[in-house]
Design a protein around this motif. Structure first.
Motif, mmCIF file in Angstrom:
data_model
loop_
_atom_site.group_PDB
_atom_site.id
_atom_site.type_symbol
_atom_site.label_atom_id
_atom_site.label_comp_id
_atom_site.label_asym_id
_atom_site.label_seq_id
_atom_site.Cartn_x
_atom_site.Cartn_y
_atom_site.Cartn_z
ATOM 1 N N THR A 53 101.759 121.062 49.474
ATOM 2 C CA THR A 53 100.394 121.369 49.058
ATOM 3 C C THR A 53 100.664 121.742 47.581
ATOM 4 O OG1 THR A 53 100.049 123.446 49.416
ATOM 5 C CG2 THR A 53 99.397 121.703 51.152
ATOM 6 N N LEU A 60 112.299 118.001 48.640
ATOM 7 C CA LEU A 60 110.979 117.652 48.982
ATOM 8 C C LEU A 60 109.944 118.399 48.354
ATOM 9 C CD1 LEU A 60 111.718 117.733 52.903
ATOM 10 C CD2 LEU A 60 112.084 115.749 51.561
ATOM 11 N N LYS A 62 107.600 118.452 60.557
ATOM 12 C CA LYS A 62 106.522 117.849 59.817
ATOM 13 C C LYS A 62 106.643 119.136 58.431
ATOM 14 C CE LYS A 62 103.769 116.014 63.478
ATOM 15 N NZ LYS A 62 102.524 116.422 64.266
ATOM 16 N N THR A 92 115.168 109.711 60.754
ATOM 17 C CA THR A 92 113.689 108.826 60.298
ATOM 18 C C THR A 92 112.961 109.798 59.212
ATOM 19 O OG1 THR A 92 112.142 109.342 61.946
ATOM 20 C CG2 THR A 92 113.540 107.340 62.121
ATOM 21 N N VAL A 93 112.357 109.331 58.158
ATOM 22 C CA VAL A 93 111.428 110.014 57.370
ATOM 23 C C VAL A 93 110.015 108.990 57.205
ATOM 24 C CG1 VAL A 93 110.979 110.943 55.204
ATOM 25 C CG2 VAL A 93 113.210 111.236 56.172
ATOM 26 N N ARG A 94 108.877 109.528 57.355
ATOM 27 C CA ARG A 94 107.567 108.965 57.058
ATOM 28 C C ARG A 94 107.097 109.809 56.154
ATOM 29 N NH1 ARG A 94 107.383 103.797 59.088
ATOM 30 N NH2 ARG A 94 105.039 103.591 59.290
ATOM 31 N N VAL A 95 106.294 109.166 54.922
ATOM 32 C CA VAL A 95 105.676 110.127 54.049
ATOM 33 C C VAL A 95 104.070 109.654 54.354
ATOM 34 C CG1 VAL A 95 104.991 110.723 51.747
ATOM 35 C CG2 VAL A 95 107.586 110.142 52.086
ATOM 36 N N GLU A 96 103.327 110.769 54.827
ATOM 37 C CA GLU A 96 101.955 110.613 55.396
ATOM 38 C C GLU A 96 101.151 111.639 54.366
ATOM 39 O OE1 GLU A 96 102.026 111.659 59.183
ATOM 40 O OE2 GLU A 96 103.182 109.828 59.674
ATOM 41 N N LYS A 97 99.819 111.312 54.305
ATOM 42 C CA LYS A 97 98.969 111.781 53.477
ATOM 43 C C LYS A 97 97.921 112.665 54.364
ATOM 44 C CE LYS A 97 96.308 108.511 51.788
ATOM 45 N NZ LYS A 97 96.080 107.222 51.173
ATOM 46 N N MET A 98 97.431 113.859 53.610
ATOM 47 C CA MET A 98 96.436 114.722 54.259
ATOM 48 C C MET A 98 95.562 114.980 53.349
ATOM 49 S SD MET A 98 95.543 118.190 55.147
ATOM 50 C CE MET A 98 96.775 119.303 55.181
ATOM 51 N N ILE A 99 94.289 114.733 53.476
ATOM 52 C CA ILE A 99 93.147 114.896 52.807
ATOM 53 C C ILE A 99 92.376 116.274 53.096
ATOM 54 C CG2 ILE A 99 90.990 113.911 51.618
ATOM 55 C CD1 ILE A 99 92.509 111.002 52.524
ATOM 56 N N ARG A 100 92.327 117.029 52.360
ATOM 57 C CA ARG A 100 91.522 118.462 52.790
ATOM 58 C C ARG A 100 90.542 118.551 52.184
ATOM 59 N NH1 ARG A 100 92.742 123.751 51.243
ATOM 60 N NH2 ARG A 100 94.507 122.922 50.274
ATOM 61 N N ARG A 143 104.932 124.188 53.878
ATOM 62 C CA ARG A 143 105.362 124.990 55.250
ATOM 63 C C ARG A 143 105.726 123.863 56.195
ATOM 64 N NH1 ARG A 143 101.142 124.134 58.949
ATOM 65 N NH2 ARG A 143 99.518 122.615 57.985
ATOM 66 N N ARG A 187 91.199 117.896 48.191
ATOM 67 C CA ARG A 187 92.687 118.163 47.734
ATOM 68 C C ARG A 187 93.591 117.113 48.536
ATOM 69 N NH1 ARG A 187 93.301 121.696 43.720
ATOM 70 N NH2 ARG A 187 95.520 122.466 44.367
ATOM 71 N N VAL A 188 94.259 116.305 47.971
ATOM 72 C CA VAL A 188 95.086 115.207 48.497
ATOM 73 C C VAL A 188 96.556 116.089 48.844
ATOM 74 C CG1 VAL A 188 96.293 112.965 48.556
ATOM 75 C CG2 VAL A 188 93.845 113.394 47.866
ATOM 76 N N GLU A 189 96.730 116.192 49.955
ATOM 77 C CA GLU A 189 98.295 116.596 49.953
ATOM 78 C C GLU A 189 99.280 115.752 50.683
ATOM 79 O OE1 GLU A 189 97.316 120.317 52.352
ATOM 80 O OE2 GLU A 189 96.010 121.128 50.552
ATOM 81 N N LYS A 190 100.437 116.130 51.215
ATOM 82 C CA LYS A 190 101.469 115.182 51.367
ATOM 83 C C LYS A 190 102.131 115.840 52.884
ATOM 84 C CE LYS A 190 104.828 115.173 48.541
ATOM 85 N NZ LYS A 190 105.456 115.072 47.351
ATOM 86 N N MET A 191 102.232 114.985 53.696
ATOM 87 C CA MET A 191 103.011 115.482 54.910
ATOM 88 C C MET A 191 104.213 114.416 55.216
ATOM 89 S SD MET A 191 103.267 115.247 58.573
ATOM 90 C CE MET A 191 101.847 114.556 59.650
ATOM 91 N N ILE A 192 105.441 115.106 55.199
ATOM 92 C CA ILE A 192 106.580 114.252 55.472
ATOM 93 C C ILE A 192 107.100 114.796 56.783
ATOM 94 C CG2 ILE A 192 109.006 114.220 54.511
ATOM 95 C CD1 ILE A 192 107.885 115.535 51.925
ATOM 96 N N ARG A 193 107.364 113.610 57.532
ATOM 97 C CA ARG A 193 107.474 113.659 58.903
ATOM 98 C C ARG A 193 108.923 112.976 59.221
ATOM 99 N NH1 ARG A 193 105.751 110.133 63.179
ATOM 100 N NH2 ARG A 193 104.350 109.124 61.960
ATOM 101 N N MET A 194 109.788 113.975 59.886
ATOM 102 C CA MET A 194 111.080 113.384 60.148
ATOM 103 C C MET A 194 111.603 113.747 61.288
ATOM 104 S SD MET A 194 112.894 115.274 56.768
ATOM 105 C CE MET A 194 112.156 116.906 56.896
ATOM 106 N N PHE A 219 104.687 120.170 55.235
ATOM 107 C CA PHE A 219 103.307 119.801 54.678
ATOM 108 C C PHE A 219 103.339 120.558 53.196
ATOM 109 C CE2 PHE A 219 102.283 120.087 59.043
ATOM 110 C CZ PHE A 219 101.353 119.398 59.295
#
Lengths: 81, 81
Positions: B9, B65, B5, A36-44, B74, B38-45, B7
């Motif tokens: 950036t 990715l 996960k 499974t893969v979910r793409v999520e968002k992180m706002i720093r 990372r 900063r808007v970053e991306k996290m891919i959870r698998m 991350f």
């Protein structure tokens, strides 16, 4: 000054087309072990020191950062100076 | 089974238009204390158990990715069953 990370994720029941696309692409590249893969968002963000930082971040999430109908969120606050 | 996960950036030197848009919108909403965004991306698998999980994830990052010209990454690996 604070460093704040807001993690925004689609609710589990919502289909994630970006995640599906990434999973299909990984399978085509022979990474068959990916299930499974979910793409999520992180706002720093860096935020100037303020009273009630948590209340301010909650307000930002509800006003702009998160679509609470479809998304869940959590955040981490770190004091950096 | 692993939960992984990744991350992703943008490198610090790369302008982040999504982050700039979010910052401007927060300022318009009177969140003037926000200094950088900063808007970053996290891919959870979830990934089936495999030998050399780290090497597999490195390979996925480089193949699909992550755009290593513009982005850093990372990852965190957790064994879930």
């Amino acid at each position: 000054m604070y460093e704040v990370k807001v993690f925004v994720t689609l609710k589990e029941s919502i289909i994630d087309p970006a995640g599906t696309a990434v999973k299909d692409a990984l399978h085509r590249l022979d990474f068959a072990e990916v299930q499974t893969v979910r793409v999520e968002k992180m706002i720093r963000m860096t935020i100037a020191s303020t009273d009630e930082i948590e209340a301010r971040i909650e307000a930002m999430c509800k006003a702009l950062l998160v679509n609470t109908v479809m998304e869940d969120y959590r955040y981490e606050i770190e004091k950096i100076s």
